[in-house]
Design a protein around this motif. Structure first.
Motif, PDB file in Angstrom:
ATOM      1  N   SER A 125       0.843  -1.197   0.000  1.00  0.00           N
ATOM      2  CA  SER A 125       0.000   0.000   0.000  1.00  0.00           C
ATOM      3  C   SER A 125       0.878   1.247   0.000  1.00  0.00           C
ATOM      4  N   THR A 131      -4.947   4.570   1.516  1.00  0.00           N
ATOM      5  CA  THR A 131      -4.333   4.465   2.847  1.00  0.00           C
ATOM      6  C   THR A 131      -3.640   5.764   3.267  1.00  0.00           C
ATOM      7  N   GLU A 145     -11.548   5.267   3.168  1.00  0.00           N
ATOM      8  CA  GLU A 145     -11.605   3.811   3.064  1.00  0.00           C
ATOM      9  C   GLU A 145     -12.862   3.337   2.355  1.00  0.00           C
ATOM     10  N   ASN A 159     -10.106   2.347  -3.602  1.00  0.00           N
ATOM     11  CA  ASN A 159      -8.767   2.212  -3.040  1.00  0.00           C
ATOM     12  C   ASN A 159      -7.845   1.320  -3.857  1.00  0.00           C
TER      13      ASN A 159
END
Length: 517
Positions: free
Chosen positions: A183, A229, A234, A238
């Motif tokens: 991420s 992130t 969220e 993503n």
């Protein structure tokens, strides 16, 4: 320096401000035009006729060590110089060769595009120009760095890279793990598998966070949104995944089902990539095309042909202007997203291209192939710079190290006046003599971190090894064995502290310097 935009680019005359620059630019254009006309010249292929023509022109019929193809190229060069002096576009040599050349001509064709694609191309130009301007400005600063400082940074960085060791291994799924990606904040690892699942893991603990089920066939690729992130919610988009069920799914972190599914490909989807702006997704497919999708509308903007076989790998340049694709036809292509034209053809591998990656410097590209080599390409010279005999079997993935904007645990220098100590009392600068040296150390740390980005890269191979390479002299730094016979994918975290690999035996491994965090 004012920011470069699409509108100011047209009127920007700084490059041609001097008479000398105008003359140099015109000379370059004249040479390009001469080469273009030379390619259209009808020249005999028979070596005896080539020699005869050279003799008629008063040129030596052969030079020491010259082969027939070289002799023909020399004839083309001589004829192009003569035509340039006469102001002619071409020269007929003989009817036979003229007929041969006409048969080889391929008509150029264009495919009509939608209004959405036109708007996207303009956005991509406006988005990429200031980013490219910023990158080039930083490269000019780096070019003035003292050689001793560069050597010190390389020694420090490469010493850390050489200490990478295995931290742990985890069973990723029921079938081979096809791709692993860290991420943007380096706290999570995303894995896609042939079981059709996408999984999110905490790192370095390797504990599962969530399993995303939306595909019913092999997942070929996963990619993070650039701001996932970090600043991205969220519940918003993503990451993206592509699979052999012909679907490109976009996901939030909180839901185990996809936010949207984009379909259009006629065969298995291999790799996917997120554009640096986060507005577009690219997908490479076994239907010999790659496609560009609008994330907000979930519409297909572009269906790009150009490969003669399946397209396996796809990657965006960090500026956002270019896209590179690699196919099972052993050819890579660099596409200018602003115009739709091919910017460069990566022709040199003899087997399929499985991995492709842009360097953070913006002009170098690494390709990993089934011929067991990695080739480094330079877009400035339009040719391969170096060929690395990398693995004993297929090179399945290549990834450059992309550093975060700030190094881990970095504290920006205080913006408070030098004669004010932020403890409620006013004092002179002499009461805090360590403030300037501390700031200087912070600046040096920031300089080192920026230079570190793109200084090394990782490769994965079907020989069961992950390897780390320097990205300036292309030498091997570290070889890491895995517990799988085939390594399917590799990735480097943005904080520089972890490396992950996904293997055919369903596992993924984590590596860190000295095997610890």
């Amino acid at each position: 320096m004012s920011e470069l935009t699409f509108d100011t680019l047209v009127d920007d005359g700084n490059y041609l401000a001097s008479e000398r620059a105008r003359i140099e630019n015109q000379a370059i254009l004249d040479e390009l035009e001469r080469k273009k006309k030379a390619r259209n010249l009808a020249v005999p292929t028979d070596d005896n006729k080539v020699k005869q023509r050279l003799r008629e022109l008063g040129e030596p019929i052969t030079l020491f060590g010259e082969r027939p193809p070289d002799r023909r190229d020399r004839l083309i060069y001589v004829l192009s110089q003569i035509n340039a002096a006469r102001g002619e576009d071409g020269m007929q040599v003989d009817e036979e060769s003229s007929e041969e050349s006409s048969e080889d001509e391929v008509e150029e064709f264009y495919t009509p595009g939608s209004l959405e694609l036109l708007e996207s191309r303009r956005f991509l130009a406006e988005y990429s120009l200031p980013r490219a301007q910023k990158r080039v400005a930083q490269q000019r600063i780096d070019s003035k760095m003292p050689l001793g400082r560069i050597i010190d940074i390389r020694k420090k960085v490469f010493a850390e890279v050489k200490r990478f060791a295995e931290l742990g291994s985890q069973i990723g799924d029921e079938r081979p793990v096809s791709q692993v990606r860290f991420s943007p904040n380096s706290k999570y690892l995303l894995t896609g598998s042939w079981a059709g699942n996408v999984k999110l893991w905490n790192v370095p603990d390797c504990t599962p966070v969530r399993t995303y089920r939306g595909h019913n066939d092999r997942v070929g690729g996963v990619a993070w949104h650039p701001e996932a992130t970090k600043s991205q919610s969220e519940d918003a988009v993503n990451f993206v995944s592509g699979a052999a069920d012909l679907a490109v799914n976009i996901w939030s972190l909180n839901s185990e089902t996809p936010l949207a599914t984009m379909k259009g490909h006629a065969d298995r989807i291999a790799r996917v990539a997120f554009h640096p702006s986060g507005k577009y997704v690219a997908s490479a497919s076994f239907d010999t095309t790659w496609r560009l999708w609008d994330v907000n509308t979930q519409k297909e903007l572009l269906l790009q042909e150009g490969h003669s076989k399946e397209v396996f790998s796809i990657e965006f340049q960090n500026d956002g202007a270019l896209c590179a694709s690699g196919g099972l036809d052993a050819i890579g292509r660099v596409w200018d997203l602003r115009t739709g034209r091919t910017a460069m053809v990566l022709d040199g591998h003899v087997q399929a291209i499985f991995g492709i990656a842009f360097s953070p410097n913006g002009y170098q590209i690494a390709t990993g192939s089934g011929d067991d080599t990695i080739r480094i390409w330079d877009m400035r010279s339009l040719k391969a710079l170096y060929t690395i005999p990398a693995h004993m079997s297929n090179v399945s993935d290549v990834r450059f190290f992309y550093a975060d904007e700030l190094p881990p645990n970095y504290t920006p220098p205080s913006s408070a006046p030098a004669d004010v100590v932020m403890n409620g009392t006013e004092d002179s600068a002499e009461s805090n003599p360590d403030s300037k040296p501390a700031d200087k150390e912070e600046d040096k740390a920031l300089e080192e971190w920026r230079y570190r980005s793109g200084l090394y890269f990782a490769s994965a191979g079907y020989d069961g090894f992950v390897k780390l390479w320097s990205a300036d002299d292309w030498q091997l730094l570290r070889t890491l064995p895995t517990d799988g016979g085939k390594v399917m994918s590799v990735d480097l975290s943005h904080d520089g502290r972890m490396l992950a690999s996904g293997t055919y035996n369903r596992n993924f491994q984590l590596f860190t310097p000295d095997g610890g965090i």
